[in-house]
Scaffold this motif. Structure first.
Motif, mmCIF file in Angstrom:
data_model
loop_
_atom_site.group_PDB
_atom_site.id
_atom_site.type_symbol
_atom_site.label_atom_id
_atom_site.label_comp_id
_atom_site.label_asym_id
_atom_site.label_seq_id
_atom_site.Cartn_x
_atom_site.Cartn_y
_atom_site.Cartn_z
ATOM 1 N N LEU A 120 44.816 84.985 16.647
ATOM 2 C CA LEU A 120 44.396 83.669 16.170
ATOM 3 C C LEU A 120 43.282 83.763 15.133
ATOM 4 C CD1 LEU A 120 44.555 81.644 19.499
ATOM 5 C CD2 LEU A 120 45.879 81.195 17.417
ATOM 6 N N GLU A 121 42.323 84.662 15.341
ATOM 7 C CA GLU A 121 41.261 84.849 14.344
ATOM 8 C C GLU A 121 41.845 85.227 12.990
ATOM 9 O OE1 GLU A 121 37.289 86.402 16.725
ATOM 10 O OE2 GLU A 121 38.833 87.859 16.177
ATOM 11 N N THR A 122 42.800 86.144 12.983
ATOM 12 C CA THR A 122 43.372 86.609 11.719
ATOM 13 C C THR A 122 44.255 85.557 11.091
ATOM 14 O OG1 THR A 122 43.337 88.849 12.626
ATOM 15 C CG2 THR A 122 44.634 88.500 10.630
ATOM 16 N N LEU A 123 45.040 84.847 11.895
ATOM 17 C CA LEU A 123 45.884 83.787 11.337
ATOM 18 C C LEU A 123 45.034 82.677 10.722
ATOM 19 C CD1 LEU A 123 48.718 83.496 14.017
ATOM 20 C CD2 LEU A 123 48.913 84.373 11.683
ATOM 21 N N GLU A 124 43.890 82.401 11.319
ATOM 22 C CA GLU A 124 42.993 81.404 10.725
ATOM 23 C C GLU A 124 42.510 81.880 9.359
ATOM 24 O OE1 GLU A 124 39.363 78.588 12.218
ATOM 25 O OE2 GLU A 124 39.249 80.708 12.745
ATOM 26 N N GLN A 125 42.160 83.159 9.261
ATOM 27 C CA GLN A 125 41.740 83.709 7.973
ATOM 28 C C GLN A 125 42.855 83.668 6.940
ATOM 29 O OE1 GLN A 125 40.402 87.629 9.037
ATOM 30 N NE2 GLN A 125 38.732 86.874 10.322
ATOM 31 N N LEU A 126 44.086 83.860 7.402
ATOM 32 C CA LEU A 126 45.240 83.827 6.499
ATOM 33 C C LEU A 126 45.695 82.409 6.183
ATOM 34 C CD1 LEU A 126 47.355 86.704 8.127
ATOM 35 C CD2 LEU A 126 46.026 86.822 5.998
ATOM 36 N N GLY A 127 45.158 81.424 6.891
ATOM 37 C CA GLY A 127 45.550 80.037 6.664
ATOM 38 C C GLY A 127 46.932 79.713 7.196
ATOM 39 N N VAL A 128 47.367 80.414 8.257
ATOM 40 C CA VAL A 128 48.716 80.193 8.806
ATOM 41 C C VAL A 128 48.613 80.077 10.332
ATOM 42 C CG1 VAL A 128 51.121 80.937 8.719
ATOM 43 C CG2 VAL A 128 49.532 81.758 6.985
ATOM 44 N N LEU A 129 47.830 79.141 10.811
ATOM 45 C CA LEU A 129 47.706 78.967 12.251
ATOM 46 C C LEU A 129 48.972 78.349 12.835
ATOM 47 C CD1 LEU A 129 44.038 77.695 12.620
ATOM 48 C CD2 LEU A 129 44.997 79.735 13.718
ATOM 49 N N PRO A 130 49.342 78.745 14.044
ATOM 50 C CA PRO A 130 50.480 78.100 14.704
ATOM 51 C C PRO A 130 50.083 76.718 15.213
ATOM 52 C CG PRO A 130 49.441 79.618 16.217
ATOM 53 C CD PRO A 130 48.722 79.773 14.891
ATOM 54 N N GLN A 131 51.086 75.906 15.481
ATOM 55 C CA GLN A 131 50.773 74.615 16.096
ATOM 56 C C GLN A 131 50.147 74.835 17.468
ATOM 57 O OE1 GLN A 131 54.429 72.386 16.129
ATOM 58 N NE2 GLN A 131 54.689 72.510 13.916
ATOM 59 N N ARG A 132 50.714 75.767 18.242
ATOM 60 C CA ARG A 132 50.178 76.089 19.568
ATOM 61 C C ARG A 132 50.295 77.590 19.806
ATOM 62 N NH1 ARG A 132 53.893 72.125 23.019
ATOM 63 N NH2 ARG A 132 55.325 72.975 21.458
ATOM 64 N N TYR A 133 49.339 78.106 20.556
ATOM 65 C CA TYR A 133 49.427 79.471 21.048
ATOM 66 C C TYR A 133 49.676 79.353 22.543
ATOM 67 C CZ TYR A 133 48.631 84.520 21.251
ATOM 68 O OH TYR A 133 48.795 85.879 21.402
ATOM 69 N N ARG A 134 50.874 79.676 22.963
ATOM 70 C CA ARG A 134 51.287 79.463 24.331
ATOM 71 C C ARG A 134 51.300 80.803 25.079
ATOM 72 N NH1 ARG A 134 55.449 74.629 24.637
ATOM 73 N NH2 ARG A 134 53.798 74.018 26.072
ATOM 74 N N ILE A 135 50.854 80.782 26.311
ATOM 75 C CA ILE A 135 50.767 82.002 27.115
ATOM 76 C C ILE A 135 51.515 81.788 28.424
ATOM 77 C CG2 ILE A 135 49.225 83.535 28.380
ATOM 78 C CD1 ILE A 135 47.101 83.029 26.239
ATOM 79 N N LEU A 136 52.480 82.658 28.678
ATOM 80 C CA LEU A 136 53.178 82.662 29.961
ATOM 81 C C LEU A 136 52.624 83.819 30.773
ATOM 82 C CD1 LEU A 136 55.365 81.545 31.802
ATOM 83 C CD2 LEU A 136 57.024 82.982 30.616
ATOM 84 N N GLU A 137 51.820 83.503 31.761
ATOM 85 C CA GLU A 137 51.101 84.511 32.542
ATOM 86 C C GLU A 137 51.287 84.225 34.031
ATOM 87 O OE1 GLU A 137 49.686 87.435 33.789
ATOM 88 O OE2 GLU A 137 49.013 87.397 31.694
ATOM 89 N N LEU A 138 51.790 85.205 34.779
ATOM 90 C CA LEU A 138 52.036 85.022 36.204
ATOM 91 C C LEU A 138 50.768 85.108 37.035
ATOM 92 C CD1 LEU A 138 55.270 87.200 36.640
ATOM 93 C CD2 LEU A 138 55.120 84.721 36.362
ATOM 94 N N SER A 139 49.779 85.851 36.564
ATOM 95 C CA SER A 139 48.583 86.123 37.362
ATOM 96 C C SER A 139 47.533 85.035 37.181
ATOM 97 C CB SER A 139 47.986 87.470 36.957
ATOM 98 O OG SER A 139 46.686 87.622 37.499
#
Length: 396
Positions: A120-139
């Protein structure tokens, strides 16, 4: 029925690192496994044992709350070794998001959250952030660690992050799965005389858990091993190895979730002919505890990680069955070079520190060739940057 010489006390805990709470959780997990062994008639398929050892709610290795990753845990993954890993993956993410006209990123099993932060830090620098960063985590424990790290490091991007309990539908964008496949429960088998096949089960003998070989019970296992034999693989009498029978259904579900974009699967493993080469007679199953590798999954159950290498040929085949295109296959080193790791090194003021991490990510003797990257796509055209340096699809 053939008894294996794995007869260990499953409740034994190394005292210099095991707290009373950890020992108690391990003992509770062993009792849960014993109950399932008895319910299964005395023979528990290994995949179910591994499932319980890693993922039993509140008790399994990934579910009980102890530190798993990093210097204080049992192993480290690429994002903990160097931020260059996530920065390079972000370049590939940006390319895909531009091709799909925006969309989301979905990370499967996000570990400490370090990769999410780096991407996310790098995508912000590149100006190409996703609409959402989704995490599928069982723990639940890892979820809380991920939330805390994201809030600490990138609080202004935290509103873009959410946590899922199942795969989303209509996903457009990119799916990241770093060291996920190696933690999927696997079936184990032994080849016998004249093409016969036995299955490895977990049983209880004299209060200890032990391996036994008995006629195959798990659906699909005999056919899968017969297919290996038909290719001239794993045929020697006494040859033991493993097969991930859960891979196909898992990729079917992932394929049904993806409308357009790229799935990146990053892990240690081999192509099929290398995986089942004649001299690898005991398979690839390994355990990890306090940065040491071990070969006995019946010690300190729930306190050590259990993994197996990935058969990337099987991954490609399962992807095709899920109607996903094979976008590329290469080593981690070539993938990171294709994503511009050299440029990140050249542009950074702390080149010396980054160079040390880069060596771990790139050198053949470290992670560079041992780890592979396989891409599966839908409705994407052209070669993705990560596979532009060297594409090894012809070896699958």
């Amino acid at each position: 029925m053939d008894n294996q010489q794995h007869r260990t006390d499953p409740t034994a805990v190394v005292e210099d690192d095991g707290t009373e709470i950890r020992a108690r959780i391990s003992a509770q997990l062993v009792e849960r496994i014993r109950a399932e062994i008895h319910a299964a008639g005395g023979l528990l398929p290994f995949d179910r044992f591994m499932d319980l050892a890693l993922y039993a709610p509140g008790l399994g290795y990934y579910m009980a709350g102890a530190v798993k990753l990093g210097a204080e845990g049992d192993f480290v993954t690429a994002p903990e070794i160097s931020p260059l890993f996530g920065r390079c993956l972000a370049v590939q993410c940006a390319e895909v998001l531009q091709q799909t006209g925006g969309g989301d990123l979905l990370e499967l099993g996000a570990g400490t959250g370090a990769l999410a932060v780096q991407v996310l830090e790098t995508l912000e620098q590149l100006g190409v952030l996703p609409q959402r960063y989704r995490i599928l985590e069982l723990s639940p424990d890892l979820q809380s660690r991920q939330r805390a790290l994201i809030l600490e490091r990138i609080p202004h991007l935290a509103p873009r992050c959410d946590w899922l309990t199942k795969l989303p539908t209509g996903l457009r964008g990119l799916v990241l799965a770093n060291e996920v496949l190696d933690a999927m429960p696997i079936h184990r088998f032994r080849s016998g005389e004249h093409g016969s096949v036995g299955e490895l089960f977990v049983a209880e003998r004299g209060g200890a858990l032990t391996e036994v070989v008995a006629p195959v019970r798990s659906p699909g296992l005999a056919e899968a091993v017969a297919a290996l034999h038909a290719e001239g693989l794993a045929r020697t009498a006494g040859y033991r190895s493993e097969i991930n029978l859960r891979l196909g259904p898992w990729l079917d579900a992932l394929g049904a979730s993806l409308d357009a974009g790229l799935v990146l699967l990053i892990d240690y493993g081999y192509t099929r002919r290398t995986y089942y080469q004649p001299d690898r007679t005991m398979g690839t199953l390994m355990c990890h505890l306090r940065h040491q590798s071990r070969d006995d999954p019946y010690r300190e159950i729930g306190l050590q990680d259990i993994t197996a290498h990935v058969d990337f040929t099987a991954v490609a085949e399962a992807g095709a069955a899920a109607r996903l295109d094979l976008a590329g296959f290469t080593t981690q080193a070539h993938f990171l070079v294709g994503c511009g790791i050299d440029r990140f090194l050249a542009d950074s003021p702390d080149t010396v520190d980054l160079a040390l991490g880069a060596k771990q990510l790139l050198l053949p003797s470290a992670m560079g060739e041992r780890f592979k990257v396989l891409g599966l796509s839908r409705r994407l055209e052209g070669t993705q940057c990560g596979f532009s340096v060297r594409d090894l699809r012809d070896r699958l």
